[in-house]
Structures are given as C-alpha cells and as structure tokens.
Design a protein around this motif. Sequence first.
Motif, PDB file in Angstrom:
ATOM      1  N   PRO A 195       0.806  -1.228   0.000  1.00  0.00           N
ATOM      2  CA  PRO A 195       0.000   0.000   0.000  1.00  0.00           C
ATOM      3  C   PRO A 195       0.834   1.270   0.000  1.00  0.00           C
ATOM      4  CG  PRO A 195      -0.839  -1.587   1.589  1.00  0.00           C
ATOM      5  CD  PRO A 195       0.481  -2.119   1.120  1.00  0.00           C
TER       6      PRO A 195
ATOM      7  N   GLU B 167       0.703   2.983  -3.807  1.00  0.00           N
ATOM      8  CA  GLU B 167      -0.286   4.041  -3.993  1.00  0.00           C
ATOM      9  C   GLU B 167      -0.077   4.750  -5.331  1.00  0.00           C
ATOM     10  OE1 GLU B 167      -3.267   6.974  -3.304  1.00  0.00           O
ATOM     11  OE2 GLU B 167      -2.900   4.971  -2.504  1.00  0.00           O
TER      12      GLU B 167
ATOM     13  N   ASN C 280      -9.933   3.096   2.737  1.00  0.00           N
ATOM     14  CA  ASN C 280      -8.909   3.069   3.785  1.00  0.00           C
ATOM     15  C   ASN C 280      -7.558   2.729   3.166  1.00  0.00           C
ATOM     16  OD1 ASN C 280     -10.881   3.697   5.752  1.00  0.00           O
ATOM     17  ND2 ASN C 280     -11.439   1.525   5.923  1.00  0.00           N
ATOM     18  N   SER C 281      -6.931   1.653   3.625  1.00  0.00           N
ATOM     19  CA  SER C 281      -5.623   1.282   3.079  1.00  0.00           C
ATOM     20  C   SER C 281      -5.730   0.264   1.949  1.00  0.00           C
ATOM     21  CB  SER C 281      -4.742   0.695   4.190  1.00  0.00           C
ATOM     22  OG  SER C 281      -5.339  -0.484   4.728  1.00  0.00           O
TER      23      SER C 281
END
Length: 835
Positions: free
Chosen positions: A513, A517, A545-546
Amino acid sequence: MSLSLFFLLILIFSSSTSSSTTIILQGNTTLKSPNNTFQLGLFSFSFSFYLAIRHTSLPFPNTTWVANRLHPSPTQTGSILHLTQTGSLILTHSNTTLWSTAPTFNTSSNLSLKLLDSGNLILSAPNGLVLWQSFDSPTDTWLPGMNLTRFNSLTSWRTQTDPTPGLYSLRLKPPFFGEFELVFNDTVSYWSTGNWTDGKFLNIPEMSIPYLYSFHFLSPFSPAAEFGFSERASETGTQPPTMFRVEPFGQIRQYTWNNQAGSWKMFWSMPEPVCQVRGLCGRFGVCIGETSKLCECVSGFEPLDGDGWGSGDYSKGCYRGDAGSDGSDGFRDLGDVRFGFGNVSLIKGKSRSFCEGECLRDCGCVGLSFDEGSGVCRNFYGLLSDFQNLTGGGESGGFYVRVPKGGSGGRKKVFDRKVLSGVVIGVVVVLGVVVMALLVMVKKKRGGGRKGLEEEEEDGFVPVLNLKVFSYKELQLATRGFSEKVGHGGFGTVFQGELSDASVVAVKRLERPGGGEKEFRAEVSTIGNIQHVNLVRLRGFCSENSHRLLVYEYMQNGALNVYLRKEGPCLSWDVRFRVAVGTAKGIAYLHEECRCCIIHCDIKPENILLDGDFTAKVSDFGLAKLIGRDFSRVLVTMRGTWGYVAPEWISGVAITTKADVYSYGMTLLELIGGRRNVEAPLSAGGGGGGGESGDEMGGKWFFPPWAAQRIIEGNVSDVMDKRLGNAYNIEEARRVALVAVWCIQDDEAMRPTMGMVVKMLEGLVEVSVPPPPKLLQALVTGDSFHGVKADSGNGASSTGGSLSDGDLEVSTADSESYTGNVFSPLDVNVNVSVR
C-alpha cells in the motif's frame, strides 16, 4: 481478342518469348473454361486493371477471384501473365511484378494451366498433380467445390467497384474452428454462424438445403479443419449457380441465380440488420441501413472522404465542421443513441450546462450525456463510431455531440441579439467556473493536500472510464475471501471473482500500500481512459482506507506464458499469429493513438492475456509512463523484467517507445519458439539448437542469440516450436521471425515503430533480412559493452554498463526527436535532431 481453350492449355517454352518464361495472357486476351462458364483476363475496376476470374455471361456480381488486389495495373497494355520455368505464375506491368505465386520447382516443359467450369484456375504437372489452384487462395467469394480452411479466409472488397482488400473477413473461428465468424479489421468479431451441428450451423439453418447443396465439414481438430460445399444434381442435371460473398459493408450473403428474372437473387444475409456490422459508418457516422444510403454523418459533422462516401465506403467516417466565426463550439442533442469505441470520464455536476463547460475546456471532449437523477454527466473522448438511433434505451438523458456553433460549419454573418445573448451567458458561465475553481483551490489548501480518489470525487472529477467504485467488502465476497489466486502481477496478486451480476472478473490486490499508492493511481488514470480491443479493460476499483484493488475483465485463457512451456498446452499457428498482430496493435495504440503517448515498460508474456476467443490483450499498465505529444523521451527509474529490457536502459540513457519494441521482439521469439528465452542448458543438438559458445550464463541457456542467428541465415524452421510440426504458414512464420530480430536491434533507431511492426506483420510492408544484434551476448553475461550511443546534446556519448538485480537510476539526457515516414530495413532513413 480471346484465347479459347476447350480442355486445357499445354504450355511449351518457346524461343519467341524467353528461355525461362512463357506468356499466358497479354493485354486483352482471355482464358475461358471448357463450357465458357468462366473467363480469366485483365479486367478494369476503378480505372485500374486486375487479373480476375468472372462469370462470362452473368451480370454483377460476377467477379469471383482477383489476383493482384494490392497492386493493380495502370493499363491493360503492357500487362503480362507469365509462367516461369520454376512453375510460378507472375503478373507484370512494364517489367514490374504485381503478383506472383510461390515457385513449385517443377521444371517439366509441359505444365498445364486450365480454367475449370467451377471457376477454379489450376496449374498441374503432366501426371495430373495440382501444383497450384486459385481455390486455395480465395478473395471475397465462396464457390461450390472450394474449401475454406483455418489457413485461408474471405476478405471483402473495399467498395463494390474496388477490389482492394476491405475491412471485413469471414474465417473459421479459432481456437476450435467449429464455426465461422465475421471480423472487422482483423480483430473485432461481430457475428458467428454458431457451431456446426447435425449438418447445419445453429444460427443459419438456411445455409443447409439438402435438396440443393451438400455441405461437408472435416474435423476442426484435424490439421486441415476445412469446410466446403458442392451442388447436388437435380432432375434436369444442373442447379442454378450459387455463391457466398462477403460484402464491402460487412454482411455475408448467399446469392442464387434466377433464370426467369435473369439476375442474382439474395437468398439470405447476415447479420441482420446491417447496422449490427461493426465499424460500418466510421467515426461519427450514423447507420440508417437504407438500401440507397447506409450511413449519414452525425448532425454537425461532414464526411472525411467525400469520394469514398459517395461510392459506398463510409469507413473513414466524419469530421467536425469548422468552428463559428468566434471560434467557439456548442452542442447538438442527438436524442437516444447507441455507439461504440469511445472513452468516457465521469463528472459530478448539478446541471448539463456545468458538464458542457467542463467538456468545452477539454479539446479532446467530443460529446456528453447528463443524468438528472444521479447528477452525473459522462464526457466522451476519442473517435466515437457505430452510432445508431434508438427509440429508447440509449444514453440516459440523450446524447449531446460537440459541434461548431450554428451547426456544421455554421458561421453566422449577422451579429444579432441571439449572438449577444449567447456571449453574455458565456461570460457569466466562464466567470462562474472561475469562481468555482478558486473555491476548490482554497478548499484544497485548507484540507492540507488530501490524497486519494475519494477526495478527487468530492472535487467533482474522477479521471476514469465509466468505472464502478467497489467497497472492500464487495470484493472480499466476490473473491470468496481472496481464496482463488490466478496469478501474480506487478505490485500485487490477482484473484478470480464473481460479481453480483454473475460476471467473472479478475481482482488485483496491491500488496504494498505504501509504495503501491502511486502505481494504483497511475493504473486507474491510465487504463481508465483507454479502450482498445487488444488492451485489458478496467471495470472498477476500490480505494477504501488502506485497501487498493483493481477490477479487470476476466481473461478465460490466461496469460501467454502458460503456453510457452513444453508440458503446457500448445497454441495453433493461427492463434500465435493473431496474438502477435493483436499485441502489436495494442502497443501501437498506446504509443501512437492515445491522446498522450504511453510507454508500457514491461512487455512480456505474463502481461499478454488471452480471452475466450484467444484474442490477445495487453495488461498491467502499472509501469506505464505518460509523455506528452511534444516530447519523444521520458526519464524513468529502470524497471521491467530481466531478459526483456532494452540495451539503452542498461547504458543509462532515457528511453523511448522503442524500449517497448525491444521487449515485444523478445516476446515474439518466445511465441514462435513455444519456449522461454532463458532455460536450463540443452544437450548438444537438443531442441533444435545447443548451447553454442557464448550463449550460456550461470548454467542457463539464452535462446535469442541462437534464434536470431538461425533466422538471419534463413533457417526459421529451426527456431519454430517443434510441437507445431509442419502445421504453420511458412511465409507468416518467416515474417514474424524477421520482425522479431528487427525489434531487438541494438540501436533503437534501427527498430521499427509498433505501427510499422503491424504493417510488416500483415504483409503491407516487405520485411528484409536484418543485421545481427551484437549486444545480446553482453546483456546476458553482464560484461561491459559498447555500441549503444546516447547523444546528450553536447557531442558526448554514454557507453558501458552491466546487468544487476537492483534498480538502476537512469541518468539525465537531453531529448532526441526521431522522424521518418518509411521503415526501410536495408537503408534506414532516419532524421535525428537534438533539442
């Protein structure tokens, strides 16, 4: 003048012509079948002359076969059909070869050429052995006695009067070859007959009439996989002539001769209606399906090719007329329409006028639709095509196409009150947009620079293609808790899932993550605005969220690398050739047809997926870098997969699209060889090649240097996958192999563009023998190498380098611009300018 032969023509090599050739036809002479049913001659179409076979006495459509479709003769005088001493037919005009058959190497002095009453032109040896026949190379017409196989197909004329190969073809559908399909532009299948069952095709019962015709279908799993038909004898002993024809407008039709009417009668045509044909009316063309006029332009647009439009060739479509006198555009309501081949961006807006303002600010926006219920408008980009007017069920709220104010090229000559009102309203709208933009900027600053696609949606713009935003729970349920792993892609693992609408998808879960991103956002913004038949489509995403997940269309036949193992399934040559061409077209689209040039950076078999029809689709744009049209190079952190990385990356210079060309060439070698480029050492002579000196590294044998040498020497069969046996098209295989070696040239300027690769593969450009790539060995061994030159703009060059397992930061270099319209392998004509 007519050369009438009752039975056959005995060809005797005489001194009146040449010791090596015999003249068969010249000027206006013709060769007729025994009963004068068919004739072979040089006939005029579209002010040019073609060697063709046609019915002698029947009216249009009467031409059943054309030889020199790509190279017409300018005049009948000077056009000669020869037979060479090696048994090859050659059509020339003023000593220029326009068409020829492959040599048969039968040097007998009494070869015979005869035109049968079936319409088949046969070249045979004295013992009756057929050396060549026109039925093996059909054009657009299927006659009784002709067999269509997995190795040939019917291709339409460009127009009713132009025999040039058109955009539509009929072929046996791979990979099982149990049915026929109609294909647009060699890639888009838009209709099929259904499987051959109980003596007929499921979708066309009319195609089997037991008292008129007898159809036969050899097993699709046999090497031949052929289908043909013959006429049954009637009480009178003859049946009226019949034929199947692929029309220039994309339909296949069966014609039968009506003696009473003295004309051809269309028995059936498919698909019905004709507006189901893909690409029929081109970009911004609307299919109306009338007999006299199939297409018309979207209101506010004009035909791009007026002459072609008038002759029935609508494929080039329409273009937007000139802007108004003030250079501004407006929108025209087309009502409910349906269309294809378009890219879409979703925008949240309170009114259609707001969406129009957003569209007008983007020069690439060509139209929009607005849904008042959801408050979402869809802005469309690209070359929209296949328009159809609907009574309902089209774009929600109607479709508004962007046109010049005042209609098609409408320049108003009078400055009236309506114009003044429009200007005032326009100024108010612009001021409103400016105020809104300032408010958004203030909001972003106060928000501390929030990141993530959720914030972008709140700001009113989502740069994605008609995508669905999934919740993490939805995808967790769809993948049964991410339990069915189907692969591992860049930056994440891929799972198979089933959505609530029962559609199967591939869900890619990013496993890093933090570092992922950037890749996630790049893939969404890149793939989301791209749509092409040879690129994997992104259906949706999750940014909760993540959690970072991408939802793709599911490819039933997996990745290409699965078929490059000796113990794995074997692809037929037809499928391999389509994969080669399809992949090239997908990459060419990224390089040359997108609004921004996109370099994939990781072309390899793992990133080439195959759908249910074994159509190749390029996937995984996580490494893609976008560059503007005004730049030819991009500086990147070196990534990609070892064995596919271009030499210029190793030497520390900025890469261009030619880096993808190199990776594609390496993949082509694996495709034709049915194996990976890096394998354990082979025993001497094993597998068609042994680890020759200099081809080994660390106990592994590198295939490309050995393969390239064999290809350059003309021994393509040594490189071919032995599982194919002899079941492949030799000419296609040679073309693919030579293209592969051109693609992996050391100097990127020597490599063709992907657009040129497509033309080379399709036979539109002759492919000569390339020079041997000299850096392959250095890339394998990690030794220092010389020869890759990067002009930094000051006369300095960068050479040297070696492979390493880690990332390599690419040094800065000034950009270079390469131009040139023709790829000439033997005499590369490239202009280089440094800026």
